[in-house]
Scaffold this active site. Structure first.
Site, PDB file in Angstrom:
ATOM      1  N   ARG A 158       0.806  -1.219   0.000  1.00  0.00           N
ATOM      2  CA  ARG A 158       0.000   0.000   0.000  1.00  0.00           C
ATOM      3  C   ARG A 158       0.841   1.272   0.000  1.00  0.00           C
ATOM      4  O   ARG A 158       0.291   2.361   0.012  1.00  0.00           O
ATOM      5  CB  ARG A 158      -0.997  -0.025   1.165  1.00  0.00           C
ATOM      6  CG  ARG A 158      -2.242  -0.844   0.834  1.00  0.00           C
ATOM      7  CD  ARG A 158      -3.261  -0.847   1.942  1.00  0.00           C
ATOM      8  NE  ARG A 158      -2.708  -1.443   3.125  1.00  0.00           N
ATOM      9  CZ  ARG A 158      -2.623  -2.745   3.357  1.00  0.00           C
ATOM     10  NH1 ARG A 158      -3.109  -3.598   2.486  1.00  0.00           N
ATOM     11  NH2 ARG A 158      -2.074  -3.209   4.448  1.00  0.00           N
ATOM     12  N   GLU A 221      -4.858 -14.442   9.757  1.00  0.00           N
ATOM     13  CA  GLU A 221      -5.622 -15.587   9.258  1.00  0.00           C
ATOM     14  C   GLU A 221      -4.777 -16.865   9.289  1.00  0.00           C
ATOM     15  O   GLU A 221      -5.302 -17.961   9.415  1.00  0.00           O
ATOM     16  CB  GLU A 221      -6.130 -15.308   7.844  1.00  0.00           C
ATOM     17  CG  GLU A 221      -7.472 -14.566   7.810  1.00  0.00           C
ATOM     18  CD  GLU A 221      -7.437 -13.186   8.422  1.00  0.00           C
ATOM     19  OE1 GLU A 221      -6.431 -12.474   8.203  1.00  0.00           O
ATOM     20  OE2 GLU A 221      -8.384 -12.811   9.120  1.00  0.00           O
ATOM     21  N   THR A 278      -3.018  -8.196  14.244  1.00  0.00           N
ATOM     22  CA  THR A 278      -1.959  -7.630  13.409  1.00  0.00           C
ATOM     23  C   THR A 278      -2.245  -6.174  13.050  1.00  0.00           C
ATOM     24  O   THR A 278      -3.393  -5.775  12.884  1.00  0.00           O
ATOM     25  CB  THR A 278      -1.765  -8.462  12.134  1.00  0.00           C
ATOM     26  OG1 THR A 278      -3.034  -8.672  11.525  1.00  0.00           O
ATOM     27  CG2 THR A 278      -1.129  -9.798  12.454  1.00  0.00           C
ATOM     28  N   ASN A 298      -8.055  -8.232  13.662  1.00  0.00           N
ATOM     29  CA  ASN A 298      -8.950  -9.235  14.228  1.00  0.00           C
ATOM     30  C   ASN A 298      -8.191 -10.315  14.998  1.00  0.00           C
ATOM     31  O   ASN A 298      -6.972 -10.408  14.921  1.00  0.00           O
ATOM     32  CB  ASN A 298      -9.752  -9.894  13.104  1.00  0.00           C
ATOM     33  CG  ASN A 298      -8.853 -10.516  12.043  1.00  0.00           C
ATOM     34  OD1 ASN A 298      -8.345  -9.822  11.176  1.00  0.00           O
ATOM     35  ND2 ASN A 298      -8.621 -11.822  12.134  1.00  0.00           N
ATOM     36  N   ASP A 343     -13.898 -11.222  12.500  1.00  0.00           N
ATOM     37  CA  ASP A 343     -12.835 -10.646  11.657  1.00  0.00           C
ATOM     38  C   ASP A 343     -13.011  -9.132  11.516  1.00  0.00           C
ATOM     39  O   ASP A 343     -12.719  -8.551  10.479  1.00  0.00           O
ATOM     40  CB  ASP A 343     -12.803 -11.322  10.269  1.00  0.00           C
ATOM     41  CG  ASP A 343     -11.633 -10.873   9.415  1.00  0.00           C
ATOM     42  OD1 ASP A 343     -10.623 -10.412   9.978  1.00  0.00           O
ATOM     43  OD2 ASP A 343     -11.726 -10.965   8.176  1.00  0.00           O
ATOM     44  N   LYS A 370     -14.076  -2.094  10.145  1.00  0.00           N
ATOM     45  CA  LYS A 370     -14.957  -3.044   9.466  1.00  0.00           C
ATOM     46  C   LYS A 370     -16.323  -3.177  10.130  1.00  0.00           C
ATOM     47  O   LYS A 370     -17.307  -3.483   9.468  1.00  0.00           O
ATOM     48  CB  LYS A 370     -14.299  -4.428   9.458  1.00  0.00           C
ATOM     49  CG  LYS A 370     -13.242  -4.652   8.393  1.00  0.00           C
ATOM     50  CD  LYS A 370     -12.842  -6.133   8.466  1.00  0.00           C
ATOM     51  CE  LYS A 370     -11.676  -6.463   7.562  1.00  0.00           C
ATOM     52  NZ  LYS A 370     -11.286  -7.893   7.764  1.00  0.00           N
ATOM     53  N   CYS A 647      -7.539 -22.709  -1.732  1.00  0.00           N
ATOM     54  CA  CYS A 647      -7.318 -22.088  -3.055  1.00  0.00           C
ATOM     55  C   CYS A 647      -8.290 -20.952  -3.353  1.00  0.00           C
ATOM     56  O   CYS A 647      -7.986 -20.050  -4.162  1.00  0.00           O
ATOM     57  CB  CYS A 647      -7.461 -23.129  -4.165  1.00  0.00           C
ATOM     58  SG  CYS A 647      -6.871 -24.783  -3.743  1.00  0.00           S
ATOM     59  N   CYS A 650      -7.955 -16.896  -3.533  1.00  0.00           N
ATOM     60  CA  CYS A 650      -7.235 -16.342  -4.690  1.00  0.00           C
ATOM     61  C   CYS A 650      -7.918 -16.675  -6.012  1.00  0.00           C
ATOM     62  O   CYS A 650      -8.040 -15.829  -6.884  1.00  0.00           O
ATOM     63  CB  CYS A 650      -5.801 -16.869  -4.732  1.00  0.00           C
ATOM     64  SG  CYS A 650      -4.753 -16.218  -3.429  1.00  0.00           S
ATOM     65  N   HIS A 651      -8.345 -17.937  -6.163  1.00  0.00           N
ATOM     66  CA  HIS A 651      -8.825 -18.384  -7.478  1.00  0.00           C
ATOM     67  C   HIS A 651     -10.342 -18.326  -7.608  1.00  0.00           C
ATOM     68  O   HIS A 651     -10.862 -18.587  -8.696  1.00  0.00           O
ATOM     69  CB  HIS A 651      -8.291 -19.780  -7.786  1.00  0.00           C
ATOM     70  CG  HIS A 651      -6.802 -19.808  -8.006  1.00  0.00           C
ATOM     71  ND1 HIS A 651      -6.213 -19.359  -9.166  1.00  0.00           N
ATOM     72  CD2 HIS A 651      -5.785 -20.174  -7.192  1.00  0.00           C
ATOM     73  CE1 HIS A 651      -4.892 -19.477  -9.069  1.00  0.00           C
ATOM     74  NE2 HIS A 651      -4.605 -19.955  -7.869  1.00  0.00           N
ATOM     75  N   MET A 689       2.766 -18.557  -7.315  1.00  0.00           N
ATOM     76  CA  MET A 689       2.072 -19.806  -6.996  1.00  0.00           C
ATOM     77  C   MET A 689       3.085 -20.776  -6.397  1.00  0.00           C
ATOM     78  O   MET A 689       3.744 -21.550  -7.090  1.00  0.00           O
ATOM     79  CB  MET A 689       1.434 -20.379  -8.268  1.00  0.00           C
ATOM     80  CG  MET A 689       0.763 -21.729  -8.066  1.00  0.00           C
ATOM     81  SD  MET A 689      -0.561 -21.717  -6.820  1.00  0.00           S
ATOM     82  CE  MET A 689      -0.660 -23.469  -6.420  1.00  0.00           C
TER      83      MET A 689
HETATM   84 CA    CA Z   1      -8.517 -10.392   8.830  1.00  0.00          CA
END
Ligand code: CA
Length: 722
Positions: A158, A221, A278, A298, A343, A370, A647, A650-651, A689
């Site tokens: 960022r 996470e 974090t 979270n 979260d 959030k 997966c 991301c996918h 990957m």
């Molecule tokens: Ca989180």
């Protein structure tokens, strides 16, 4: 170190003179202490930004953008007015730079003395001529590709800090660097990670003030313990570290605040899983109080019953914590979501302002974390002044202003039965930057009503036990079954996203514009009455600050999540934006990234600009012929669960990619033949990957592959291609 080295010469000269004059044997001098190698200083005068310059920049140099949120207040409000509501229609493309990446671009470029500094994917750092885009230097910190897999949400940065001639970059693999602002040469580098067995990553922008650089990290996470560290900006030496959650209570507390925090964690072995908390985004320096405010994330896992079965608030999860900038000692804290269960990070951007609240002039901070409530807090002592909902909220009914605590809604307790809850884990607002217009008293930010089905982890419900899985997400909820839960649980609604103009004191929405898609970019506001924002259709738009009407729009052909910024060089005002969507679970055909894929670039506009972006080639969405489906229904079901656990983020949900990363339904038979080599051996690790042999065996990889073949075959048939 370098000082000691220099100051030793006069001493040696004096001794030599005495020895030459004296017949007596000189007293042996004590052996000099071993010296660390001197840390090189910046060679030139580029990037000479300091605290005084940042503090004065709004009036002294409105053309600059010196720090992540423009200056220490992080209001993202520019007093440049050359581009205004009368002429904004004449904005055109001035220059763009193709950054040659499909990974998400989320950074805010900085502009100092006509030089634009920015980070691209893999923290590749650029210094560009801000008027023309010509490259001055580029530095590649060579982040190992395997770290893509260790970051929950992609290969992201960022931004960076420019300070005292150095460019500070924090890398995805957890290093903090100082580069020479003049030529990009590496001056120093430190490892910020306390435990390399755990998946720590950094995506946030470092901040610099008071001779120090501040940085946190992400990874909740995957099961890490959060902290923020201050380093000497000149040498990289560690100044202090503040942990956000307690570690193993059998070990000594690192600092007194951990003893206090540990009393709010009860039962369970949270330190085995990580605890979370974090500090992956907001770290704001306040020159008025010499404080640093950190936004804390979270819990890990998400579910408090697993994390802290005896209850408790679990400090300092989901909190804003004020630290002494010099020592790292805590001054005060405010916890937005005690005992976080959803979260609900409070890492979202924090803005500082002077504001009259109920007749009293206050120095406040503002945050829209959030959890759906917009907080206004007195920076002097943490007093809660406002906590209005800014979107749809069902997890709590309201914030009790006497206690400062949210009142939870017991009807959506998901410990026994799954529940649709608002907001979901992506929040009613996420990291996307917000802007504050002090003239209008309005905050402009992307908000969303995006519900989610929370369901307690099935194994935990059956056994009361939960074990951290190294190398995987450790959420404590049923994420493997998320595709079914989202489609089969009654009461859901499609997510909706808005640009909101919100009054933080009254809680009223002055205006709001609904976007075609719910996940959009951050904002910048200007004194000319304009708000700029990019959206997931790929448009950068200028909105009228007073009523939200769209005054100008440009298609960048790539979905935008980054915030725009504005600057000037030689009296000419520019608006810049980085394009490239973040990874996401859902795939929305209208979005630019779905249509064209992610085209990472920085795009810069000015009045009268005549450039044109080439129209990219549309993605080939045809699904090739698939290998035979051979697995049992049970194995395919297990493959579906593993796919969504490991997966899917991301996918994409149900194997449909949002367009950012490859759509696995489109694998050819040749790709399928190499599936184990990719998923287990990691032959594509340099693309991001990495291999998963630490957490998957060939049997499970085969199940995932069979699930993908099933999904591809279904969709190929539906498209009439079978
Ligand atoms: Ca989180």
């Amino acid at each position: 170190m370098s000082l000691t080295f220099k100051s030793r010469w006069p001493v040696l000269v004096i001794c030599a003179a005495i020895a030459a004059c004296s017949q007596e044997a000189p007293t042996p001098a004590p052996a000099p202490a071993p010296e660390a190698p001197a840390v090189p200083a910046p060679a030139g005068t580029a990037g000479m930004v300091d605290d005084a310059r940042i503090n004065a920049s709004e009036t002294a140099e409105p053309e600059s953008w010196l720090s992540y949120g423009k200056d220490y207040r992080e209001q993202r409000y520019s007093t440049l007015t050359q581009i205004n509501s009368e002429n904004v229609g004449e904005l055109g493309l001035e220059w763009y730079l193709d950054l040659d990446t499909i990974h998400p671009l989320e950074a805010t470029p900085l502009v100092v003395d006509g030089v634009m500094y920015l980070t691209s994917a893999w923290n590749i750092t650029y210094a560009l001529n801000a008027a023309t885009g010509a490259e001055i230097w580029r530095y590649d910190p060579e982040v190992p590709g395997e770290f893509a897999r260790k970051a929950c949400c992609g290969v992201i940065s960022r931004g960076l800090a420019v300070y005292e001639g150095r460019v500070h970059v924090a890398t995805l693999d957890g290093r903090l660097l100082a580069l020479d602002a003049a030529d990009g040469a590496l001056l120093w580098e430190v490892d910020t990670v306390i435990d390399r067995e755990r998946f720590y990553t950094i995506t946030g922008a470092p901040r610099a003030a008071g001779g120090k650089v501040y940085i946190g990290n992400g990874g909740a996470e995957f099961g890490v313990r959060g902290y923020v560290t201050a380093y000497d900006a000149a040498t990289g030496e560690q100044e202090w570290r503040f942990f956000t959650v307690p570690g193993n209570p059998a070990l000594p507390f690192e600092h007194p605040e951990m003893e206090m925090a540990a009393e709010t964690w009860k039962g369970g072995e949270w330190w085995e899983i990580g605890g979370g908390g974090t500090v992956w985004n907001s770290i704001v320096y306040d020159p008025d109080f010499d404080s640093v405010y950190i936004g804390v994330g979270n819990g890990a896992p998400w579910t408090r019953a697993i994390r802290s079965p005896g209850g408790g608030d679990n400090l300092f999860l989901s909190s804003i914590v004020a630290l002494d900038a010099d020592t790292g000692a805590m001054k005060w804290y405010y916890q937005t979501t005690p005992g976080d269960n959803w979260d609900y990070t409070a890492v979202q951007d924090i803005m500082l302002a002077d504001m009259n609240v109920d007749g009293v002039d206050r120095k406040v901070l503002m945050q829209a974390p959030k959890n759906g409530f917009f907080y206004v807090i007195d920076r002097a002592d943490g007093t809660l002044l406002r906590a209005h909902p800014y979107g749809a909220v069902t997890w709590a009914t309201h914030v009790d202003m006497d206690t400062g605590r949210p009142v939870e809604n017991a009807e959506v307790d998901y410990s026994e039965e799954e529940q649709w809850i608002l907001p979901g884990p992506l929040g009613a607002h996420n990291w996307q930057a917000m802007a504050y217009d002090p003239e209008r008293g309005l905050v402009y930010f992307p908000a969303q009503d995006a519900a989610f089905v929370y369901a307690m982890d099935d194994d935990y419900k059956e056994t009361g036990l939960y074990k951290r899985s190294p190398g995987r997400s450790n959420l404590g909820i049923e994420f493997g079954r998320i595709a079914q839960l989202l489609t089969e649980t009654p009461g859901g609604a499609a997510p909706v996203g808005y640009l909101k103009a919100f009054d933080p004191l009254t809680g009223e929405t002055a205006w709001s514009v609904q976007h075609a898609d719910w996940w959009n970019g951050g904002t910048v506001a200007t004194a000319a009455g304009l708000v700029f924002q990019g959206d997931s259709l790929g448009n950068l738009s200028a909105f009228d600050s007073d009523d939200g009407s769209i005054l100008w729009q440009s298609n960048t052909f790539t979905s935008i999540v980054a915030p725009p910024m504005t600057y000037a060089v030689d009296g000419k005002q520019f608006v810049a934006i980085m394009t490239g969507a973040g990874i996401r679970l859902d795939a929305i055909p209208e979005t630019a990234t779905y249509q064209y894929g992610n085209w990472g670039k920085v795009v810069v506009y000015a009045l009268g600009g005549t450039g044109e972006l080439p129209t990219p080639t549309a993605r080939d969405l045809s699904i090739p012929e698939q290998p035979e489906l051979t697995a049992s229904a049970a194995d395919i079901a297990r493959g579906e669960e593993l796919y969504h656990d490991i997966c899917g983020t991301c996918h994409g949900l149900a194997a449909v990619s949002s367009g950012t990363l490859p759509d696995l339904r489109m694998m050819t038979k040749e790709r399928h033949a190499a599936f184990n080599a990719v998923v287990l051996d990691g032959i594509l690790r340099n693309n991001g990957m990495a291999g998963f042999s630490d957490t998957l065996d060939a049997t499970d990889v085969g199940r995932i592959q069979q699930y993908l073949i099933k999904r591809a075959t279904e969709d190929r048939a539906a498209a009439g291609e079978a």
